[in-house]
Motif scaffolding. Structure first.
Motif, short mmCIF file in Angstrom:
data_model
loop_
_atom_site.label_atom_id
_atom_site.label_comp_id
_atom_site.label_asym_id
_atom_site.label_seq_id
_atom_site.Cartn_x
_atom_site.Cartn_y
_atom_site.Cartn_z
N ALA A 15 -28.98 -39.09 1.74
CA ALA A 15 -28.09 -38.04 2.24
C ALA A 15 -28.27 -37.84 3.73
CB ALA A 15 -28.40 -36.73 1.52
N TRP A 16 -27.18 -37.46 4.37
CA TRP A 16 -27.21 -36.99 5.75
C TRP A 16 -26.81 -35.51 5.74
CZ3 TRP A 16 -29.29 -39.35 9.77
CH2 TRP A 16 -29.44 -40.74 9.74
N PHE A 17 -27.70 -34.69 6.27
CA PHE A 17 -27.43 -33.27 6.45
C PHE A 17 -27.41 -32.97 7.94
CE2 PHE A 17 -27.89 -31.41 2.19
CZ PHE A 17 -28.48 -32.47 1.50
N ARG A 18 -26.83 -31.85 8.30
CA ARG A 18 -26.91 -31.42 9.69
C ARG A 18 -27.07 -29.90 9.73
NH1 ARG A 18 -20.68 -32.65 11.64
NH2 ARG A 18 -19.65 -30.99 10.44
N GLN A 19 -27.66 -29.46 10.81
CA GLN A 19 -27.84 -28.03 11.01
C GLN A 19 -27.61 -27.69 12.47
OE1 GLN A 19 -31.57 -26.40 9.60
NE2 GLN A 19 -30.64 -24.39 9.36
N GLN A 40 -41.09 -42.35 2.75
CA GLN A 40 -40.67 -41.56 3.91
C GLN A 40 -39.32 -42.07 4.40
OE1 GLN A 40 -43.85 -42.06 6.76
NE2 GLN A 40 -44.94 -40.27 6.01
N VAL A 41 -38.61 -41.20 5.13
CA VAL A 41 -37.38 -41.60 5.81
C VAL A 41 -37.49 -41.18 7.25
CG1 VAL A 41 -35.89 -41.58 3.77
CG2 VAL A 41 -36.24 -39.47 5.06
N LEU A 42 -36.91 -41.98 8.14
CA LEU A 42 -36.98 -41.70 9.57
C LEU A 42 -35.63 -41.97 10.20
CD1 LEU A 42 -38.81 -40.91 11.93
CD2 LEU A 42 -39.26 -43.35 12.27
N GLU A 43 -35.11 -40.95 10.89
CA GLU A 43 -33.81 -41.05 11.53
C GLU A 43 -33.93 -41.57 12.97
OE1 GLU A 43 -34.13 -37.12 9.18
OE2 GLU A 43 -35.30 -38.25 10.67
N SER A 44 -32.87 -42.19 13.44
CA SER A 44 -32.76 -42.59 14.84
C SER A 44 -31.28 -42.69 15.20
CB SER A 44 -33.46 -43.92 15.10
OG SER A 44 -32.87 -44.96 14.36
N GLY A 45 -31.00 -42.74 16.49
CA GLY A 45 -29.63 -42.96 16.94
C GLY A 45 -28.92 -41.75 17.50
N GLY A 79 -36.42 -36.30 6.42
CA GLY A 79 -36.90 -36.86 7.67
C GLY A 79 -37.04 -35.75 8.70
N PRO A 80 -37.60 -36.07 9.86
CA PRO A 80 -37.80 -35.07 10.91
C PRO A 80 -36.51 -34.69 11.64
CG PRO A 80 -38.58 -37.19 11.66
CD PRO A 80 -38.22 -37.37 10.21
N GLY A 81 -35.48 -35.55 11.53
CA GLY A 81 -34.20 -35.25 12.15
C GLY A 81 -34.02 -35.92 13.50
N THR A 82 -32.76 -36.01 13.91
CA THR A 82 -32.39 -36.54 15.22
C THR A 82 -31.26 -35.66 15.76
OG1 THR A 82 -31.74 -38.53 16.45
CG2 THR A 82 -30.74 -38.23 14.29
N GLN A 83 -31.32 -35.35 17.05
CA GLN A 83 -30.37 -34.41 17.64
C GLN A 83 -29.10 -35.14 18.08
OE1 GLN A 83 -30.59 -31.09 17.86
NE2 GLN A 83 -28.58 -30.94 18.87
N VAL A 84 -27.96 -34.55 17.73
CA VAL A 84 -26.66 -35.03 18.18
C VAL A 84 -26.00 -33.89 18.95
CG1 VAL A 84 -24.36 -35.76 17.47
CG2 VAL A 84 -26.38 -36.66 16.29
N ASP A 126 -19.51 -30.99 15.79
CA ASP A 126 -20.43 -31.94 15.14
C ASP A 126 -21.84 -31.83 15.70
OD1 ASP A 126 -17.76 -34.31 15.17
OD2 ASP A 126 -18.46 -33.14 13.45
N THR A 127 -22.00 -31.05 16.74
CA THR A 127 -23.32 -30.88 17.35
C THR A 127 -24.30 -30.27 16.36
OG1 THR A 127 -22.44 -30.67 19.59
CG2 THR A 127 -24.57 -29.65 19.17
N GLY A 128 -25.51 -30.82 16.36
CA GLY A 128 -26.54 -30.28 15.48
C GLY A 128 -27.67 -31.27 15.31
N ARG A 129 -28.65 -30.86 14.56
CA ARG A 129 -29.73 -31.78 14.22
C ARG A 129 -29.38 -32.43 12.89
NH1 ARG A 129 -34.17 -32.98 16.74
NH2 ARG A 129 -35.88 -34.01 15.62
N TYR A 130 -29.41 -33.74 12.86
CA TYR A 130 -29.03 -34.50 11.69
C TYR A 130 -30.29 -34.98 10.98
CZ TYR A 130 -24.11 -34.44 12.89
OH TYR A 130 -22.81 -34.04 13.14
#
Length: 125
Positions: free
Chosen positions: A35-39, A3-8, A116-121, A90-94
């Motif tokens: 990888a880092w993706f954003r949406q 698994q991978v888990l984002e934070s920050g 991962g579940p993503g983290t909001q920026v 750059d705003t989005g869920r990463y």
């Protein structure tokens, strides 16, 4: 399986910085491509930056070159995305993801097998 888990993630003003972390469990980050993706709302998910098992093999999408930097700490089994001079676009869920192809193949082709579940920026004044 792993698994991978984002934070920050968080809210930051334009021109500010954030560092995202992707902590892996169940596998070693130095054996795969991370990888880092954003949406953003209403937009397709895009590959932002990737780093393969070879640290020399990295990819950045054009809009973040010179501002974002990807790195890896094998001892912590974590991949970081340092984001500087942030812009409202750059705003989005990463999302952090795992792949097994080259950095460009994973980022451009979305060739991943774990998300991962993503983290909001959010970049806003």
């Amino acid at each position: 399986q792993g698994q991978v888990l984002e934070s920050g993630g968080g809210l930051v003003q334009p021109g500010g910085s954030l560092r995202l972390s992707c902590e892996a469990s169940g596998f070693a980050v130095n054996f795969v491509t991370i990888a880092w993706f954003r949406q953003a709302p209403g937009k397709a998910r895009e590959g932002v930056s990737c780093i393969s098992s070879s640290e020399l093999d990295t990819y950045y999408t054009d809009s973040v070159k010179g501002r974002f930097f990807i790195s890896r700490d094998n001892a912590k089994n974590t991949v970081y995305l340092q984001m500087n001079n942030l812009k409202p676009d750059d705003t989005g869920r990463y999302y952090c993801a795992r792949g097994v192809r080259s950095a460009q193949d994973v980022c451009v082709g979305h060739l991943v097998n774990r998300w991962g579940p993503g983290t909001q920026v959010t970049v806003s004044s």
